[in-house]
Design a protein around this motif. Structure first.
Motif, PDB file in Angstrom:
ATOM      1  N   GLU A 180       0.816  -1.216   0.000  1.00 33.26           N
ATOM      2  CA  GLU A 180       0.000   0.000   0.000  1.00 33.26           C
ATOM      3  C   GLU A 180       0.854   1.273   0.000  1.00 33.26           C
ATOM      4  O   GLU A 180       0.554   2.235  -0.701  1.00 33.26           O
ATOM      5  CB  GLU A 180      -0.930   0.007   1.219  1.00 33.26           C
ATOM      6  CG  GLU A 180      -1.972  -1.095   1.230  1.00 33.26           C
ATOM      7  CD  GLU A 180      -3.064  -0.875   0.185  1.00 33.26           C
ATOM      8  OE1 GLU A 180      -3.039   0.167  -0.506  1.00 33.26           O
ATOM      9  OE2 GLU A 180      -3.931  -1.752   0.070  1.00 33.26           O
ATOM     10  N   HIS A 184       0.745   4.111  -2.930  1.00 33.60           N
ATOM     11  CA  HIS A 184       0.350   5.481  -2.585  1.00 33.60           C
ATOM     12  C   HIS A 184       1.426   6.459  -3.041  1.00 33.60           C
ATOM     13  O   HIS A 184       1.118   7.544  -3.563  1.00 33.60           O
ATOM     14  CB  HIS A 184       0.135   5.603  -1.081  1.00 33.60           C
ATOM     15  CG  HIS A 184      -0.200   6.999  -0.648  1.00 33.60           C
ATOM     16  ND1 HIS A 184      -1.438   7.571  -0.860  1.00 33.60           N
ATOM     17  CD2 HIS A 184       0.558   7.957  -0.044  1.00 33.60           C
ATOM     18  CE1 HIS A 184      -1.436   8.813  -0.401  1.00 33.60           C
ATOM     19  NE2 HIS A 184      -0.235   9.072   0.104  1.00 33.60           N
ATOM     20  N   THR A 223      -9.257   0.661  -4.399  1.00 33.39           N
ATOM     21  CA  THR A 223      -9.255   1.537  -3.224  1.00 33.39           C
ATOM     22  C   THR A 223     -10.377   2.566  -3.225  1.00 33.39           C
ATOM     23  O   THR A 223     -10.634   3.207  -2.201  1.00 33.39           O
ATOM     24  CB  THR A 223      -7.927   2.299  -3.125  1.00 33.39           C
ATOM     25  OG1 THR A 223      -7.840   3.246  -4.214  1.00 33.39           O
ATOM     26  CG2 THR A 223      -6.738   1.354  -3.193  1.00 33.39           C
ATOM     27  N   SER A 225     -10.140   5.306  -4.967  1.00 33.25           N
ATOM     28  CA  SER A 225      -9.475   6.602  -5.074  1.00 33.25           C
ATOM     29  C   SER A 225     -10.103   7.468  -6.158  1.00 33.25           C
ATOM     30  O   SER A 225     -10.027   7.150  -7.350  1.00 33.25           O
ATOM     31  CB  SER A 225      -7.985   6.414  -5.378  1.00 33.25           C
ATOM     32  OG  SER A 225      -7.388   7.640  -5.738  1.00 33.25           O
TER      33      SER A 225
END
Length: 675
Positions: A180, A184, A223, A225
């Motif tokens: 992760e 990111h 996710t 996002s």
């Protein structure tokens, strides 16, 4: 005719009647250079390369230049698309020495293949700070004759530097795949270079960021996002509305020379269109955006209409240049650009004015000589009028002299096309596209696959070339076969993919880095064995292999293949924060790894609409890298073995990390399970 007359490469054949006494790459050329005690001129390009044509016309067709070359050098011509290993090794040297690269690539070598002087395009006379080509030749010849020790020292130093650079990717077999935190960091790095006003990343020139877009879509799917989806959707829309997209015939040009996606470099490559058709399909799958669906379908149609070969494979490219009507001269973009008067001539006054407004055609023009590249700044208000105008202009354009086509078939790029067409055909309910994918796959089996299971890189007119497949050929062909298995349920494609991936593990692996070399362990020995995990115009062979290995492991439960994929993705963690724009395919594979990937098995009678509905819901899964198997009860494929229908109805099973959800017979429930 020179020694290129009998080759299969369209690029080399373009030079077969040069007065330069070209040799194809091979030991004979270097033995001749050693016998004559002269340096080698290595010229690398490809058939759709505009500046390659320019240098050929200016220098290689010039009798005086040819006489000088023939007297003082052995001249070797290489098609970079046939020999990506040769191109990669010497391009790395060019970039290290000059800080830039490109094609045509011009490198001077010793008879031992060691480079000592570099460049790209050289004009016939000194121009814009560049030396003239004849001037370069005379300087190199004088250095070779008068300062041989200096040449040898330079060549040795460059070879040592290349060997040192090769250790950059030796990240160590113990480095773990990205998690992760690294993903990111990758998104944060992309956000810093994202062009919020125009879409894309960085400034001009802008290349389609296909692999990065796939990562962003997968990251959003896993996710949620909003940032990832916004960057992917904005970039996709900007390209689709810009001049880089062929608003009449579908398909994408190689890149945009400006930051606004207006003026493309007009060559159209198979690999770009295969990758982008799949990206737009996945964007449509994520939210049912009609523009994304239209672009995916039109791009797939472009490939089948204009790139398919009589044998069923897909040609490599369409040229940027074509003969301009009126002048009779070859000009870049002549096939694609329009003036307001040309629109009116085809459409009449009213529709001509409407077309000019729709496609941004102005009196001043957006390209050269008052011509405009067609764009579509906004969705047409009158869809029927738009389709009528588009069809009429496309029909008129087919009357123009068409760009030349590089009709060699490259295994890797056909693998990408097979994957894209199989998925587009299944999800857009176009069985003709699935059939086109199957025909291309059959050609690879019949022509490119040797008796011992190895791949040959290229073919033309159904005849295989002599060059061995490189890593991307194995990885991308396996990717295409796995996509066909997901769509058709025919177990042969899974078995064939497994055979190719076993060869990858046997012949391309690098224990030190945990990754892969681009050339096999028994390939021709170059000054170094090429290896690069970063994407270029296509996914790197390293990360393409990791993705295919991961999918195959999900289908079969093979721990060996999954472990190899995880080890190979270690380099992605090392590069995610530093260079996310150049490791997109690896980032996309890492998303699949973090999500499982999910394994979806659909069991039911073939031809049963209930089976088909479950199968479609499975293929519409947005879970990153999800694999899909469909078959009847009793099918012994690993994902299907032991699976049964439920209460006499077709059923779907979704598993991840050895944990399975309850089987379902409801397509809507399945859709919820595979988001």
């Amino acid at each position: 005719m020179n020694r290129l007359a009998g080759v299969t490469s369209p690029y080399l054949l373009q030079h077969a009647d040069n007065p330069v006494d070209w040799w194809p790459w091979g030991p004979e050329a270097f033995e001749e250079a050693k016998r004559r005690n002269v340096p080698v001129l290595l010229s690398v390009g490809y058939a759709a390369c505009h500046w390659c044509h320019v240098m050929a016309h200016e220098s290689f067709e010039d009798d005086a230049v040819a006489r000088y070359l023939n007297e003082h050098f052995v001249s070797v011509k290489v098609d970079r698309e046939e020999r990506p290993d040769v191109d990669a090794v010497y391009m790395e040297a060019v970039q290290a020495a000059t800080g830039q690269g490109g094609w045509p690539m011009t490198v001077f070598l010793t008879p031992s293949k060691e480079p000592f002087y570099f460049g790209t395009y050289f004009p016939p006379e000194p121009r814009h700070g560049m030396p003239g080509f004849r001037q370069v030749l005379e300087g190199v010849e004088a250095a070779w004759r008068e300062r041989r020790d200096e040449v040898a020292e330079v060549a040795g130093r460059i070879r040592a530097e290349l060997a040192e650079r090769a250790r950059v990717y030796g990240v160590g077999a113990g480095v773990s795949a990205p998690g992760e935190r690294e993903l990111h960091q990758a998104l944060a790095g992309l956000s810093r270079s994202f062009d919020a006003a125009r879409g894309g990343f960085g400034g001009a020139p802008k290349f389609p960021p296909s692999m990065v877009l796939e990562f962003l879509l997968r990251h959003h799917a896993r996710t949620g996002s909003a940032v990832a989806l916004e960057q992917a959707a904005a970039t996709a829309e900007a390209m689709a509305r810009g001049g880089i997209y062929d608003q009449l015939g579908g398909g994408f040009a190689r890149y945009s020379v400006d930051a606004d996606w207006v003026v493309p470099h007009f060559e159209k490559m198979l690999y770009d269109n295969a990758l982008l058709a799949r990206v737009y399909l996945h964007l449509w799958r994520a939210g049912r955006d009609p523009l994304a669906r239209r672009v995916a379908e039109q791009t797939a149609d472009f490939m089948v209409r204009e790139l398919v070969t009589p044998e069923g494979g897909f040609a490599s490219a369409l040229d940027a240049d074509s003969i301009e009507e009126g002048s009779g001269e070859s000009r870049e973009g002549a096939y694609y650009v329009w003036t307001p008067e040309e629109l009116t001539k085809v459409l009449g006054e009213a529709d001509g004015e409407l077309a000019a407004r729709l496609f941004g055609v102005t009196r001043e023009g957006t390209f050269e000589q008052g011509r405009s590249v067609l764009q579509l700044p906004a969705e047409p208000e009158d869809g029927a009028a738009y389709e009528r105008i588009r069809a009429a202009l496309l029909g008129a354009r087919t009357e123009r002299p068409a760009p030349a086509r590089d009709d060699k078939v490259v295994a890797a790029w056909n693998g990408l096309a097979i994957a894209a067409l199989a998925e587009c055909g299944a999800l857009l309910e176009r069985p003709d596209l699935v059939a086109a994918a199957e025909r291309a796959a059959d050609l690879l089996l019949a022509v490119h696959l040797t008796a011992d299971g190895r791949l040959l890189r290229t073919s033309r007119h159904g005849k295989a070339g002599a060059n061995a497949g490189v890593l991307e050929d194995y990885a991308d062909t396996a990717e295409g076969f796995l996509a066909l298995y997901a769509v058709t349920g025919e177990g042969e494609w899974l078995s064939l993919a497994g055979g190719l991936l076993d060869l990858v593990l046997r012949h391309f692996g690098d224990e030190q880095s945990g990754g892969f070399y681009d050339a096999a362990d028994d390939a021709e020995e170059l000054i170094r064995r090429p290896q690069d995990p970063t994407d270029n115009a296509t996914p790197s062979g390293w990360t393409a292999a990791a993705q295919a290995l991961l999918s195959y492991a999900a289908y079969t439960g093979s721990e060996r293949h999954r472990t190899a994929a995880e080890r190979a993705l270690g380099v992605v963690g090392a590069l995610a924060g530093q260079a996310p724009r150049f490791i997109g395919w690896g980032l996309a594979a890492a998303e699949a790894l973090l999500d499982g990937p999910r394994e979806i098995a659909v069991v039911g009678p073939a031809g049963d609409p209930r089976t088909a509905a479950l199968h479609r819901a499975a293929l519409l899964a947005t879970a990153p890298g999800a694999v899909v198997a469909v078959g009847e009860e009793g099918d012994e494929a690993p994902l299907l073995a032991g699976r049964t229908m439920r209460g006499g109805e077709p059923a779907a099973y979704v598993c991840r990390h050895f944990v399975c959800q309850a089987p379902t017979t409801d397509p809507e429930e399945l859709a919820a399970q595979v988001k």
